[in-house]
Design a protein around this motif. Structure first.
Motif, PDB file in Angstrom:
ATOM      1  N   THR A 168      17.847 -13.997 -20.500  1.00  0.00           N
ATOM      2  CA  THR A 168      18.191 -14.593 -19.203  1.00  0.00           C
ATOM      3  C   THR A 168      17.064 -14.434 -18.177  1.00  0.00           C
ATOM      4  O   THR A 168      17.260 -14.732 -17.002  1.00  0.00           O
ATOM      5  CB  THR A 168      19.471 -13.939 -18.652  1.00  0.00           C
ATOM      6  OG1 THR A 168      19.323 -12.511 -18.654  1.00  0.00           O
ATOM      7  CG2 THR A 168      20.682 -14.304 -19.506  1.00  0.00           C
ATOM      8  N   ARG A 169      15.905 -14.002 -18.615  1.00  0.00           N
ATOM      9  CA  ARG A 169      14.784 -13.745 -17.702  1.00  0.00           C
ATOM     10  C   ARG A 169      14.335 -15.010 -16.983  1.00  0.00           C
ATOM     11  O   ARG A 169      13.975 -14.976 -15.802  1.00  0.00           O
ATOM     12  CB  ARG A 169      13.615 -13.119 -18.479  1.00  0.00           C
ATOM     13  CG  ARG A 169      12.330 -12.954 -17.672  1.00  0.00           C
ATOM     14  CD  ARG A 169      12.541 -12.053 -16.459  1.00  0.00           C
ATOM     15  NE  ARG A 169      11.370 -11.995 -15.604  1.00  0.00           N
ATOM     16  CZ  ARG A 169      11.383 -12.095 -14.285  1.00  0.00           C
ATOM     17  NH1 ARG A 169      12.525 -12.268 -13.634  1.00  0.00           N
ATOM     18  NH2 ARG A 169      10.271 -12.021 -13.584  1.00  0.00           N
ATOM     19  N   ASP A 184      27.403 -12.348 -13.561  1.00  0.00           N
ATOM     20  CA  ASP A 184      26.468 -11.264 -13.865  1.00  0.00           C
ATOM     21  C   ASP A 184      25.946 -11.391 -15.293  1.00  0.00           C
ATOM     22  O   ASP A 184      24.759 -11.189 -15.557  1.00  0.00           O
ATOM     23  CB  ASP A 184      27.157  -9.912 -13.670  1.00  0.00           C
ATOM     24  CG  ASP A 184      26.211  -8.758 -13.909  1.00  0.00           C
ATOM     25  OD1 ASP A 184      25.267  -8.579 -13.118  1.00  0.00           O
ATOM     26  OD2 ASP A 184      26.389  -8.036 -14.913  1.00  0.00           O
ATOM     27  N   GLU A 213      18.893  -9.114 -21.618  1.00  0.00           N
ATOM     28  CA  GLU A 213      18.111  -9.242 -20.386  1.00  0.00           C
ATOM     29  C   GLU A 213      16.932 -10.189 -20.586  1.00  0.00           C
ATOM     30  O   GLU A 213      16.605 -10.991 -19.703  1.00  0.00           O
ATOM     31  CB  GLU A 213      17.622  -7.867 -19.938  1.00  0.00           C
ATOM     32  CG  GLU A 213      18.735  -6.964 -19.419  1.00  0.00           C
ATOM     33  CD  GLU A 213      18.200  -5.660 -18.872  1.00  0.00           C
ATOM     34  OE1 GLU A 213      16.979  -5.554 -18.680  1.00  0.00           O
ATOM     35  OE2 GLU A 213      19.019  -4.748 -18.636  1.00  0.00           O
ATOM     36  N   GLU A 230      14.705 -10.193  -6.422  1.00  0.00           N
ATOM     37  CA  GLU A 230      14.941  -9.695  -7.773  1.00  0.00           C
ATOM     38  C   GLU A 230      16.409  -9.290  -7.970  1.00  0.00           C
ATOM     39  O   GLU A 230      17.137  -9.056  -7.017  1.00  0.00           O
ATOM     40  CB  GLU A 230      14.033  -8.494  -8.043  1.00  0.00           C
ATOM     41  CG  GLU A 230      12.534  -8.833  -7.958  1.00  0.00           C
ATOM     42  CD  GLU A 230      11.659  -7.600  -8.066  1.00  0.00           C
ATOM     43  OE1 GLU A 230      12.216  -6.488  -8.072  1.00  0.00           O
ATOM     44  OE2 GLU A 230      10.420  -7.752  -8.132  1.00  0.00           O
ATOM     45  N   LYS A 231      16.820  -9.213  -9.229  1.00  0.00           N
ATOM     46  CA  LYS A 231      18.125  -8.689  -9.641  1.00  0.00           C
ATOM     47  C   LYS A 231      19.305  -9.281  -8.850  1.00  0.00           C
ATOM     48  O   LYS A 231      19.855  -8.657  -7.931  1.00  0.00           O
ATOM     49  CB  LYS A 231      18.134  -7.164  -9.524  1.00  0.00           C
ATOM     50  CG  LYS A 231      19.386  -6.458 -10.047  1.00  0.00           C
ATOM     51  CD  LYS A 231      19.579  -6.586 -11.546  1.00  0.00           C
ATOM     52  CE  LYS A 231      20.770  -5.773 -12.011  1.00  0.00           C
ATOM     53  NZ  LYS A 231      21.021  -5.912 -13.464  1.00  0.00           N
ATOM     54  N   ARG A 259      16.354 -15.631 -13.804  1.00  0.00           N
ATOM     55  CA  ARG A 259      16.012 -14.679 -12.741  1.00  0.00           C
ATOM     56  C   ARG A 259      14.633 -14.991 -12.156  1.00  0.00           C
ATOM     57  O   ARG A 259      14.418 -14.858 -10.946  1.00  0.00           O
ATOM     58  CB  ARG A 259      16.065 -13.243 -13.273  1.00  0.00           C
ATOM     59  CG  ARG A 259      17.461 -12.804 -13.677  1.00  0.00           C
ATOM     60  CD  ARG A 259      17.553 -11.302 -13.871  1.00  0.00           C
ATOM     61  NE  ARG A 259      16.607 -10.795 -14.858  1.00  0.00           N
ATOM     62  CZ  ARG A 259      16.813 -10.825 -16.178  1.00  0.00           C
ATOM     63  NH1 ARG A 259      17.929 -11.361 -16.666  1.00  0.00           N
ATOM     64  NH2 ARG A 259      15.918 -10.329 -17.006  1.00  0.00           N
ATOM     65  N   HIS A 270      23.423 -14.337 -15.612  1.00  0.00           N
ATOM     66  CA  HIS A 270      22.186 -14.117 -14.854  1.00  0.00           C
ATOM     67  C   HIS A 270      21.384 -12.918 -15.355  1.00  0.00           C
ATOM     68  O   HIS A 270      20.153 -12.931 -15.318  1.00  0.00           O
ATOM     69  CB  HIS A 270      22.495 -13.905 -13.369  1.00  0.00           C
ATOM     70  CG  HIS A 270      22.836 -15.160 -12.635  1.00  0.00           C
ATOM     71  ND1 HIS A 270      24.092 -15.714 -12.675  1.00  0.00           N
ATOM     72  CD2 HIS A 270      22.090 -15.969 -11.840  1.00  0.00           C
ATOM     73  CE1 HIS A 270      24.106 -16.807 -11.926  1.00  0.00           C
ATOM     74  NE2 HIS A 270      22.911 -16.983 -11.409  1.00  0.00           N
ATOM     75  N   ASN A 271      22.073 -11.883 -15.780  1.00  0.00           N
ATOM     76  CA  ASN A 271      21.400 -10.615 -16.096  1.00  0.00           C
ATOM     77  C   ASN A 271      21.541 -10.182 -17.544  1.00  0.00           C
ATOM     78  O   ASN A 271      21.049  -9.115 -17.916  1.00  0.00           O
ATOM     79  CB  ASN A 271      21.946  -9.509 -15.181  1.00  0.00           C
ATOM     80  CG  ASN A 271      21.675  -9.799 -13.711  1.00  0.00           C
ATOM     81  OD1 ASN A 271      20.545 -10.062 -13.328  1.00  0.00           O
ATOM     82  ND2 ASN A 271      22.719  -9.776 -12.890  1.00  0.00           N
TER      83      ASN A 271
END
Length: 210
Positions: free
Chosen positions: A176-177, A161, A173, A139-140, A180, A164-165
């Motif tokens: 871009t889920r 970053d 967020e 994750e993350k 991830r 991706h995030n």
């Protein structure tokens, strides 16, 4: 990001007659900006031979996220040095890279002060100039410049970053889920494969080890 090896020979469409006329006209405009008007830019950099070259040499992956596509036709064409910064490089083979549409939307249309790391550069090392991390269970994803004085690496880590995030907002967020999720899924697949390999070694099962 990974190191990419761009061949020296450019796709033929990038040197088509209409492109050559535009580049000549643009050079004349740069030399005489008050005497002439900026020439109209022809279509052509998103050509079939360019996208085929992206498939062959860049593995049909987004250069920023490494997200894999069935073909480069599903991606956008990114200008590493954006058109707003240097219109003369719009058809420059050394300036074109495949990029996922969502990543392209999040990338600024001008280079940040200090620039970005070029994955095709022989003098820059995107794989070692940036520290890549994952939290527990994949994750993350995290990105940080190994050397905080390397402004290109700092800027590139910030861009990675962002794509991706997200941008820090709930909507960013959420947008871009998917990326991830794909990283997390792949992490768990590799973790499972590693566990199966260690089990096969413990049981001395040559076929399973292979």
């Amino acid at each position: 990001m990974i190191r990419l090896n761009r061949p020296a020979v450019a796709p033929a469409a990038l040197s088509a007659p209409a492109v050559q006329r535009y580049l000549a006209a643009y050079a004349n405009y740069q030399a005489n900006p008050t005497a002439t008007t900026a020439p109209d830019r022809p279509n052509g950099y998103r050509s079939s031979d360019l996208l085929t070259a992206f498939d062959e040499h860049f593995y049909a992956k987004c250069y920023l996220t490494e997200q894999k596509f069935a073909s480069s036709w599903e991606m956008d064409v990114d200008h590493f040095v954006p058109f707003a910064d240097d219109p003369s490089r719009v058809f420059d083979w050394n300036n074109l890279l495949p990029i996922a549409h969502k990543a392209n939307l999040l990338r600024d249309k001008r280079l940040p002060p200090g620039g970005l790391l070029d994955p095709c550069s022989a003098t820059e090392d995107v794989e070692n100039d940036i520290c890549y991390t994952l939290a527990a269970m994949g994750e993350k994803p995290g990105f940080k410049a190994k050397d905080p004085t390397n402004q290109k690496a700092v800027n590139t880590a910030a861009l990675l970053d962002k794509v991706h995030n997200g941008t820090g907002s709930a909507n960013g967020e959420a947008s871009t889920r998917e990326l991830r999720y794909l990283i997390e899924k792949r992490y768990k697949e590799l973790l499972l494969a590693w566990g199966e390999y260690n089990r096969a070694r413990a049981e001395d099962d040559a076929q399973e080890i292979a």
